[in-house]
Design a protein around this motif. Structure first.
Motif, PDB file in Angstrom:
ATOM      1  N   UNK A   1       0.838  -1.204   0.000  1.00 40.99           N
ATOM      2  CA  UNK A   1       0.000   0.000   0.000  1.00 40.99           C
ATOM      3  C   UNK A   1       0.872   1.253   0.000  1.00 40.99           C
ATOM      4  N   UNK A   2       1.970   1.222   0.753  1.00 36.63           N
ATOM      5  CA  UNK A   2       2.882   2.372   0.785  1.00 36.63           C
ATOM      6  C   UNK A   2       3.532   2.581  -0.585  1.00 36.63           C
ATOM      7  N   UNK A   3       3.886   1.488  -1.248  1.00 35.23           N
ATOM      8  CA  UNK A   3       4.455   1.587  -2.594  1.00 35.23           C
ATOM      9  C   UNK A   3       3.420   2.183  -3.548  1.00 35.23           C
ATOM     10  N   UNK A   4       2.175   1.738  -3.440  1.00 34.78           N
ATOM     11  CA  UNK A   4       1.102   2.260  -4.303  1.00 34.78           C
ATOM     12  C   UNK A   4       0.894   3.751  -4.061  1.00 34.78           C
ATOM     13  N   UNK A   5       0.983   4.175  -2.797  1.00 36.22           N
ATOM     14  CA  UNK A   5       0.784   5.587  -2.467  1.00 36.22           C
ATOM     15  C   UNK A   5       1.911   6.453  -3.013  1.00 36.22           C
ATOM     16  N   UNK A   6       3.086   5.855  -3.252  1.00 35.33           N
ATOM     17  CA  UNK A   6       4.251   6.591  -3.748  1.00 35.33           C
ATOM     18  C   UNK A   6       4.450   6.351  -5.245  1.00 35.33           C
ATOM     19  N   UNK A   7       3.384   6.058  -5.958  1.00 34.11           N
ATOM     20  CA  UNK A   7       3.556   5.720  -7.374  1.00 34.11           C
ATOM     21  C   UNK A   7       3.432   6.936  -8.291  1.00 34.11           C
TER      22      UNK A   7
END
Length: 129
Positions: free
Chosen positions: A58-64
Motif C-alpha cells: 500500500x505504501x508503494x502504491x501511495x508513492x507511485x
C-alpha cells in the motif's frame, strides 16, 4: 553451473525483482516478490514498525506518482548466503524515497522459485535522530 551458483543467482534475481518493483512503484510486482504471508519489521529512526507485507505494498502504491527519488537511488546487494532451500540477503539502499536503508531479507525456495519470506530493515538516522 553448480546448484549453489544457481541458487545464489536465484536469490539475487529475487532481490533485484524487489528493487525493480519498488522503483517502478508497482505494488503488484512487490507483492509477487514476497511470499503471501510475508511480514516486515524495522526501524524508521527510533520508531519500530511491524506489518504484513500488504501494508508495504500500500505504501508503494501511495508513492507511485512522480517518484523523483529514483533518479538518485542506488543499491548494493551486500551479501547472499544460501543454505539448501532457504537464504538470507542484505541490501543497502541509498536514496530510497530520500532515505538510506539496510534491508535484511529471508528467502525461501518453493517449486524452484525464490521469494522473500520476511524483510527486516533499518533506516539510517538523519540529523535529528
Amino acid at each position: 553451473m553448480t546448484d549453489s551458483t544457481t541458487a545464489h543467482d536465484g536469490v539475487r534475481a529475487a532481490v533485484e525483482a524487489y528493487v525493480s518493483a519498488v522503483c517502478a512503484g508497482d505494488p503488484q510486482a512487490v507483492r509477487e516478490a514476497f511470499r503471501p504471508e510475508a511480514y516486515m519489521w524495522g526501524y524508521l529512526g527510533r520508531e519500530l514498525v511491524s506489518a504484513p507485507i500488504g501494508a508495504f505494498c500500500q505504501a508503494v502504491a501511495a508513492d507511485s506518482g512522480e517518484r523523483a527519488w529514483t533518479r538518485t537511488y542506488a543499491y548494493d546487494i551486500r551479501s547472499i548466503e544460501v543454505s539448501g532451500e532457504v537464504a538470507v540477503a542484505v541490501l543497502d539502499e541509498r536514496g530510497y524515497q530520500g532515505e538510506d536503508f539496510t534491508d535484511h531479507f529471508s528467502l525461501v525456495r518453493e517449486d524452484g522459485q525464490w521469494r522473500i519470506a520476511s524483510k527486516t530493515f533499518f533506516r539510517t538516522a538523519g540529523p535529528a535522530e
